[in-house]
Design an enzyme around this catalytic site. Structure first.
Site, short mmCIF file in Angstrom:
data_model
loop_
_atom_site.label_atom_id
_atom_site.label_comp_id
_atom_site.label_asym_id
_atom_site.label_seq_id
_atom_site.Cartn_x
_atom_site.Cartn_y
_atom_site.Cartn_z
N ASP A 54 0.85 -1.19 0.00
CA ASP A 54 0.00 0.00 0.00
C ASP A 54 0.89 1.24 0.00
OD1 ASP A 54 -2.04 1.84 0.44
OD2 ASP A 54 -2.01 1.55 2.62
N ASP A 58 -4.25 3.76 2.78
CA ASP A 58 -5.64 3.38 3.04
C ASP A 58 -5.77 1.94 3.54
OD1 ASP A 58 -5.18 1.91 0.75
OD2 ASP A 58 -6.88 2.70 -0.40
N ASP A 131 -6.54 -11.46 -14.87
CA ASP A 131 -7.58 -12.39 -14.42
C ASP A 131 -8.88 -12.04 -15.15
OD1 ASP A 131 -8.80 -14.35 -12.81
OD2 ASP A 131 -7.56 -13.77 -11.11
N ASP A 232 -11.00 -17.38 -15.21
CA ASP A 232 -11.55 -17.77 -13.91
C ASP A 232 -12.76 -18.69 -14.05
OD1 ASP A 232 -11.70 -17.11 -10.92
OD2 ASP A 232 -13.73 -16.64 -11.58
N GLU A 286 -8.63 -21.93 -15.29
CA GLU A 286 -8.74 -22.45 -13.93
C GLU A 286 -9.62 -23.69 -14.03
OE1 GLU A 286 -10.16 -21.32 -9.44
OE2 GLU A 286 -11.36 -20.64 -11.12
N HIS A 353 -4.51 -17.86 -4.00
CA HIS A 353 -5.39 -17.06 -3.16
C HIS A 353 -6.62 -17.83 -2.67
CE1 HIS A 353 -7.14 -17.10 -7.08
NE2 HIS A 353 -8.26 -16.61 -6.59
N ASP A 354 -6.84 -19.03 -3.16
CA ASP A 354 -7.99 -19.83 -2.72
C ASP A 354 -7.57 -20.90 -1.73
OD1 ASP A 354 -9.79 -18.48 -4.34
OD2 ASP A 354 -9.44 -19.80 -6.04
#
Ligand code: GLC
Length: 582
Positions: A54, A58, A131, A232, A286, A353-354
């Site tokens: 970041d 934020d 993605d 995806d 995927e 990420h899953d």
């Protein structure tokens, strides 16, 4: 009572069945397809943009953060970056619910920032993979707003609707919603279909206008210069839109029933024709269908559809705290390798990420073994055939984060699983133990850059808790240590990208019954490389007749030395070595 199915269960059934880039490709008999494609020879690094870096305080990662870390990315020796979605989105599923495919969610920056990031990657010889989330859109997308507004709206057929006067729609499961995949919408007295959350209505791929919209979106990004597409949830895109009732037991082959209709291949050919063939670009799906035939039909070069696919069989084997066995692991990888010896190309991955973190899933997060076991897994990942996909933080050995209370979870999948567990009357304490282990939130904590507050990820309050272990596990500390997980990863990418034998070489499994050691060779022309990986926390030995090292020093070793007596190799806990064979 209707049985409810949860995300890990459904993922498990999905399977029940599949800029150090070398300038020139090696030509070998093993290469039966178009030689020398950069996406086969590269190493992919996945960035979850929300958690990477970041710069505006934020608490959410942004493009400028990636720009700040471009030299770091180059130092890793990776050649491609796949970034999770950063498009306009109400963020019900952290960006996998897109409301405008051509707009950037302001939290990540502007289109100018995107262009700057892309140019910075390209200057460093790193390609960019976008993605593409087009099995479904967000319910906030203009198409869906139009579609639900009236039954005769021109966008009505962009989605799947079931008029309520026909009675209840035949049951369909949803991966995120324990209530099922049909959502009633009183505005037009009809149900719409959502395989994921109810805010993610499935697009109707049988409608040629939808497909054209998707190709236009892909062209928009290809014109901007992206180099790859990650499709995806793509195997679900084409469905039987007559929505018949399905027989008992069909869930055992979830993919076959929920997606992978023969028409999908026509659409992919169309996509190839319209988009892929026009650029130096590749697309990876995927999911790889439910059989090897499906996988080949998706990726074999002569079919002109997709260029690569990844299957879930590996990550699913270690989904619960019961863990996995080396025998299973070896069998899955060997089977997938042998299915793609002559044709097709697949991705190799152990985390994303899953999923939970690499080291918790497949290695040993105990501080005594965390570093060596992560190094061992990264050695594996980067020495198999297939394009290696590594997930941010796994180059450091980042670990799961402890989240025992459901109130701390924000992920729609975790919350769906919890609701299902409650509906099933499951033991919630036991369920939370499992969730804490497998949850996708484990893999989404902020990148650990240094030992300052919030691991140097943000100067504000991070959107997600930083793992407490950031003081030990961080880039700054590991950068200085030649034996760190990070520097081991760099050695491996260098070895991988400068040795075509690791890319194209034939894979042969050795001693497939060994209880602790995964041993295999990779051979290309007259070059042979031996990979030895001890998957156990105990020392272990393996006898390998005929395997004589060509050089004194191994090419890779995560320990200071290697004990060899004749043709017996003695490996320490999680020791990983790569040896050139005479
Ligand atoms: C894919 C993504 C996952 C997302 C789902 C719905 O499985 O990897 O993160 O939640 O699709 O888009």
């Amino acid at each position: 009572m209707t049985k409810t199915y949860t995300w890990p269960f459904l993922i498990a059934v999905l399977l029940a069945s599949c800029t150090n880039q070398p300038e020139t490709a090696s030509t070998s008999p093993e290469q039966t397809e178009s030689a020398g494609t950069w996406w086969k020879e590269g190493v992919l690094y996945q960035i979850y943009p929300q958690s990477f870096k970041d710069t505006d305080g934020d608490g959410f990662g942004d493009f400028q953060g990636v720009i700040e870390k471009l030299d770091y990315l180059q130092s890793l020796g990776i050649t491609m970056v796949w970034m999770n979605p950063f498009f306009e989105s109400p963020l019900v599923d952290n960006g996998y619910d897109v409301s405008d495919y051509r707009a950037i969610l302001p939290r990540y920056g502007t289109m100018e920032d995107f262009d700057e990031m892309l140019a910075g990657l390209h200057e460093r010889g790193i390609k960019f993979v976008l993605d593409v989330v087009v099995n479904h859109s967000s319910n906030e997308h203009e198409w869906f707003k139009q579609s639900r507004s009236s039954r005769d709206n021109p966008y009505r057929d962009y989605y799947h609707w079931w008029p309520a006067e026909k009675g209840d729609p035949p049951f369909r499961r949803s991966l995120f919603d324990p209530e099922g995949a049909w959502e009633y919408d009183s505005l037009t007295n009809a149900y719409y279909l959502h395989y994921f959350a109810d805010a993610q209505p499935d697009l109707n791929w049988e409608n040629p206008k939808v497909r054209q919209e998707v190709y236009d979106i892909m062209k928009f990004w290809a014109e901007k210069g992206v180099d790859g597409f990650r499709m995806d949830a793509f195997q679900f895109a084409s469905k039987d839109t007559t929505f018949p009732k399905w027989p008992e037991g069909h869930e055992k082959d979830f993919i076959k029933w929920y997606g992978m209709r023969p028409q999908l291949h026509d659409y992919l050919k169309e996509m190839y024709e319209e988009v892929i063939s026009k650029y130096d670009i590749f697309a990876v799906a995927e999911g790889a269908g439910s059989t090897f035939q499906d996988a080949h039909d998706l990726v074999d070069a002569d079919r002109k559809e997709l260029q690569m696919a990844y299957h879930f069989e590996t990550v699913d084997m270690a989904r619960t705290t019961d863990g996995y066995t080396l025998a299973e692991f070896r069998e899955v990888f060997s089977r997938w390798d042998s299915a793609f010896v002559d044709q097709g190309w697949i991705a190799v991955f152990l985390s994303n990420h899953d999923n939970a973190r690499l080291v918790d899933r497949f290695g040993n997060p105990d501080p005594a073994f965390r570093a060596v076991s992560t190094q061992m897994l990264n050695t594996f990942l980067l020495s198999m055939r297939g394009t290696p996909y590594t997930y941010y933080g796994d180059e450091l050995g980042m670990t799961n984060v402890d989240m025992p209370n459901i109130e701390d979870y924000v992920d729609v999948a975790a919350i769906g699983d919890y609701k299902a567990a409650v509906a099933q009357g499951r033991d919630l304490e036991e369920f939370m133990q499992q969730l804490n282990y497998y949850s996708r939130e484990n893999g989404r904590t902020p990148m650990q850059w240094d030992d300052t507050e919030y691991a140097g990820f943000t100067t504000g309050t991070p959107w997600k808790r930083v793992n407490e272990n950031y003081r030990e596990i961080n880039v700054a500390a590991q950068d200085k240590n030649p034996n760190s997980v990070l520097n081991h990863f760099r050695k491996m990418t260098k070895l991988r990208t400068s040795n075509p034998v690791l890319v194209y070489g034939k894979y042969d499994l050795l001693d497939d019954e060994h209880p602790d050691i995964y041993a295999f060779t990779r051979t290309l022309d007259d070059e042979k490389i031996l990979v030895l990986l001890n998957f156990s926390q105990d020392t272990s030995s393996i006898q390998l007749p005929g395997m004589v090292a060509a050089e004194e020093e191994p090419l890779i070793n995560n320990y200071p030395s290697l004990e060899v007596a004749g043709n017996t190799y003695h490996l320490a806990a999680y020791q990983a070595v790569i040896i050139k064979i005479k």
